[in-house]
Design a protein around this motif. Structure first.
Motif, short mmCIF file in Angstrom:
data_model
loop_
_atom_site.label_atom_id
_atom_site.label_comp_id
_atom_site.label_asym_id
_atom_site.label_seq_id
_atom_site.Cartn_x
_atom_site.Cartn_y
_atom_site.Cartn_z
N PHE A 187 38.44 41.64 35.00
CA PHE A 187 39.86 41.94 34.79
C PHE A 187 40.33 43.17 35.56
N TRP A 188 39.54 44.26 35.51
CA TRP A 188 40.02 45.53 36.06
C TRP A 188 39.73 45.65 37.54
N MET A 189 40.76 46.08 38.27
CA MET A 189 40.67 46.35 39.70
C MET A 189 40.66 47.87 39.87
N PRO B 132 45.26 45.90 36.55
CA PRO B 132 44.76 44.60 36.06
C PRO B 132 44.82 43.55 37.17
N ALA B 133 43.87 42.65 37.16
CA ALA B 133 43.91 41.52 38.10
C ALA B 133 45.09 40.63 37.74
N LEU B 134 45.65 39.98 38.72
CA LEU B 134 46.68 38.98 38.44
C LEU B 134 46.06 37.92 37.54
N ARG C 272 41.79 34.38 35.61
CA ARG C 272 41.39 33.07 35.09
C ARG C 272 40.42 32.37 36.05
N PHE C 273 40.64 32.51 37.36
CA PHE C 273 39.72 31.92 38.34
C PHE C 273 38.33 32.53 38.20
N LEU D 70 39.11 29.16 28.01
CA LEU D 70 37.97 28.95 28.90
C LEU D 70 36.67 29.40 28.26
N VAL D 71 36.68 30.59 27.69
CA VAL D 71 35.45 31.18 27.16
C VAL D 71 35.03 30.51 25.86
#
Length: 179
Positions: free
Chosen positions: A36-38, A43-45, A50-51, A74-75
């Motif tokens: 998640f974290w950049m 935050p990641a888009l 999700r990808f 997903l999880v």
């Protein structure tokens, strides 16, 4: 137990448990925070996040660590086991405080992003991880209970631990069974 998701309030010990389970079960741990974290605490888009999670959960075996609602389908939908660390707030806050202070002083690089916890961010900002834990503990508890009760995510083997002692006992029995 080949696809495990570990949830609980920030600071409850999810990552530590994932490391122990990874050694016991020989499963690779995946931190949702790392996906998640950049850099720069960005935050990641959502599409990228999700990808990344979709890719990680396509594997045969894994331990996913984290609570992100954006990827719960997903999880949880692909997991066979859900472990919920439902510890009391005072215990969680004590653990989180110790971890945060350690990270502030060690300058630990979180998830190879260059992100680090700082005194200012951790204790004196609206982005405080301590404040986040206080605000989300009750909400997480209600949300996890409702999601588990709904049965939306299929036939998960659900393990809820309300004390570190109960968790330790279960881990010991699991290690014995694996040996």
């Amino acid at each position: 137990m080949r696809r495990v998701v570990i949830v609980g309030t920030t600071g409850s010990g999810k990552s530590v448990l994932a490391e122990k389970l990874a050694r016991t079960l020989a499963l690779p741990p995946v931190e949702l925070d790392a996906l998640f974290w950049m850099p720069g605490w960005q935050p990641a888009l959502i599409e990228l996040f999700r990808f990344r999670v979709d890719t990680a959960t396509q594997a045969e075996d894994w331990i996913i660590v984290g609570n992100y609602g954006q990827v719960r389908d997903l999880v949880w939908g692909r997991a066979d086991t859900l472990i919920w660390l439902d510890f009391p707030l005072p215990l969680v806050m004590w653990r989180l405080l110790r971890r945060t202070v350690r990270r502030v002083f060690s300058r630990e690089d979180l998830w190879d992003t260059g992100n680090r916890e700082s005194l200012r961010r951790s204790f004196f900002s609206r982005h405080s991880i301590l404040l986040w834990a206080l605000k989300t503990h009750r909400r997480n508890r209600a949300r996890f209970a409702a999601d588990i009760e709904s049965g939306t995510y299929g036939a998960l083997d659900i393990r809820v631990f309300r004390s570190p002692g109960a968790l330790r006992q279960w881990l010991n029995s699991l290690a014995t069974a694996q040996a």
